[in-house]
Write an enzyme that holds these catalytic residues in place. Sequence first.
Site, PDB file in Angstrom:
ATOM      1  N   CYS A  23       7.022  -6.956  -6.623  1.00 59.17           N
ATOM      2  CA  CYS A  23       6.026  -6.185  -7.259  1.00 59.17           C
ATOM      3  C   CYS A  23       6.181  -6.010  -8.608  1.00 59.17           C
ATOM      4  O   CYS A  23       5.929  -4.964  -9.405  1.00 59.17           O
ATOM      5  CB  CYS A  23       5.630  -4.796  -6.430  1.00 59.17           C
ATOM      6  SG  CYS A  23       7.142  -4.028  -6.044  1.00 59.17           S
ATOM      7  N   ASP A  67      10.780  -9.884   0.295  1.00 53.11           N
ATOM      8  CA  ASP A  67       9.944  -9.023  -0.505  1.00 53.11           C
ATOM      9  C   ASP A  67      10.342  -7.517  -0.662  1.00 53.11           C
ATOM     10  O   ASP A  67      10.232  -6.779  -0.044  1.00 53.11           O
ATOM     11  CB  ASP A  67       8.457  -9.020   0.206  1.00 53.11           C
ATOM     12  CG  ASP A  67       7.731  -7.940  -0.003  1.00 53.11           C
ATOM     13  OD1 ASP A  67       7.607  -7.962  -1.423  1.00 53.11           O
ATOM     14  OD2 ASP A  67       6.668  -7.492   0.444  1.00 53.11           O
ATOM     15  N   CYS A  85      -8.921  10.350 -15.786  1.00 52.70           N
ATOM     16  CA  CYS A  85      -7.810   9.834 -14.451  1.00 52.70           C
ATOM     17  C   CYS A  85      -6.886   8.845 -14.941  1.00 52.70           C
ATOM     18  O   CYS A  85      -7.264   7.996 -15.922  1.00 52.70           O
ATOM     19  CB  CYS A  85      -8.751   9.439 -13.464  1.00 52.70           C
ATOM     20  SG  CYS A  85      -7.965   8.766 -12.031  1.00 52.70           S
ATOM     21  N   CYS A  91     -13.973   6.615  -5.919  1.00 51.90           N
ATOM     22  CA  CYS A  91     -12.887   5.902  -6.492  1.00 51.90           C
ATOM     23  C   CYS A  91     -13.295   4.452  -6.629  1.00 51.90           C
ATOM     24  O   CYS A  91     -13.464   4.037  -5.171  1.00 51.90           O
ATOM     25  CB  CYS A  91     -11.599   6.171  -5.977  1.00 51.90           C
ATOM     26  SG  CYS A  91     -10.199   5.135  -6.043  1.00 51.90           S
ATOM     27  N   CYS A 109      -6.588   3.160 -13.177  1.00 50.90           N
ATOM     28  CA  CYS A 109      -7.498   2.151 -13.526  1.00 50.90           C
ATOM     29  C   CYS A 109      -7.962   2.295 -14.989  1.00 50.90           C
ATOM     30  O   CYS A 109      -8.858   2.310 -15.367  1.00 50.90           O
ATOM     31  CB  CYS A 109      -9.028   2.321 -12.861  1.00 50.90           C
ATOM     32  SG  CYS A 109      -8.993   2.479 -11.008  1.00 50.90           S
ATOM     33  N   GLN A 116       1.180  -3.185   2.701  1.00 49.67           N
ATOM     34  CA  GLN A 116       0.245  -3.368   1.350  1.00 49.67           C
ATOM     35  C   GLN A 116      -0.920  -2.777   1.213  1.00 49.67           C
ATOM     36  O   GLN A 116      -1.935  -2.509   2.032  1.00 49.67           O
ATOM     37  CB  GLN A 116      -0.066  -5.114   1.752  1.00 49.67           C
ATOM     38  CG  GLN A 116       1.220  -5.965   1.444  1.00 49.67           C
ATOM     39  CD  GLN A 116       2.219  -5.981   0.191  1.00 49.67           C
ATOM     40  OE1 GLN A 116       1.601  -5.579  -0.787  1.00 49.67           O
ATOM     41  NE2 GLN A 116       3.345  -6.408   0.348  1.00 49.67           N
TER      42      GLN A 116
END
Length: 412
Positions: A370, A344, A66, A144, A69, A249
């Site tokens: 971000c 933001d 995947c 997940c 992560c 978010q």
Amino acid sequence: MTLKIARVAGQGDGVAETPGGPVFAPLTLSGETVRGVVIDGRMEAPEILEVSPDRIAPVSPHYGDCGGCSLQHWASGPYLDWKRDQVVGALARQRIDTEVEATVAVSPGTRRRLALHARRLEDGRVVLGFKARKSWRLVGVSTCPVADPRLVAAFPALAKVAAAFLEHPKSAPTLHVTWSLDGLDIDVTGIERKSGGLSADRQMQAIRAAREADVARLSMAGETLMMARQPRVQFGPATVPLPTGGFLQAVPEAEAAMVERAVAAVKGARKVADLFCGTGTFTFPLATVASVLAADASAAGIAALKQGIGSARGMKPITAEARDLFRRPLSPYDLKGCEAIVFDPPRAGAIDQTAQVKDTKASVVVGVSCNPQTFARDARVLIDAGFRLETVTPVDQFLWSAHVELVGVFRR
């Protein structure tokens, strides 16, 4: 080649320095010795000969295949330090030296938003999953570890919903799934439209599957197909309807950490501007301490924010405007009376809007970002205009990824 990994780069791959230039090796850590075939500066399948003491066992059964992560093999302490270092490095490239706090960690199993790709296998089964590393290939997932368990529990039902959207061979549906106060909100994109889009029969099939799964709302590219309940979210004291495809978010813990720091920074101001406000993530908490001028390009987001105003008591006045702040930044005249500004923006940053701050009366600016690189660029504009970057807090909203968010506080 056999190489020694010197560091972990910004995208999360290990890097070995060689006479021919850097070689990138995914899923490796500093200090590890690796062996493998190098093509165009990459060792795609490294065999680890010497293991870092910071390496831990990954928790996902899909790790390595995947594409998400990709840093879950890294112990928490050095992993969070590395995220902080990414922020420090981005600021240093703009000649900015300030206090960068420890990275705020989030817990596994807390992500309330997922983008699940759907494909039909040769045997007819529909699978949901994520893209493989640097590939269009889909990795079907059964679990997940970063997702809210309620989303994971819905995977089988979501696959039935997705099946209806696989009518055309060129359709590549993505289910943007959000867990709201009222249950699942699903917006599906990636449907082939040149052939006429989704047929009426398939739309009815999707609606039936969504009703059976007790989905709050099902939409396709922002167009509502079925709504049993209006999906809502909580921002401070307000309950706000979530627009189809609206921004939210990803992790409530991360949101709370960023909101807490923004509200603390502007306390004492009588009026605050909340720029790129979305549906009011910061607006409503800010309105507990000051009146707020809120602006965002999304007309649907501003409409939802206005609906949320009536859901809470004890707030200061809120004025909201739908306005594209990239094309029409708020001028010092528009920001008249604002003693603090919170912004933001998307990943591209807010360079044109930031340039307007110099001639306002705002004494405090809070930047939420971000993207450390565009934040640092915008921060340089504020610093050159007479502000001091007081502190920066990295936030690990996207657990075990190379992505890092932050909150920075500037004072004039």
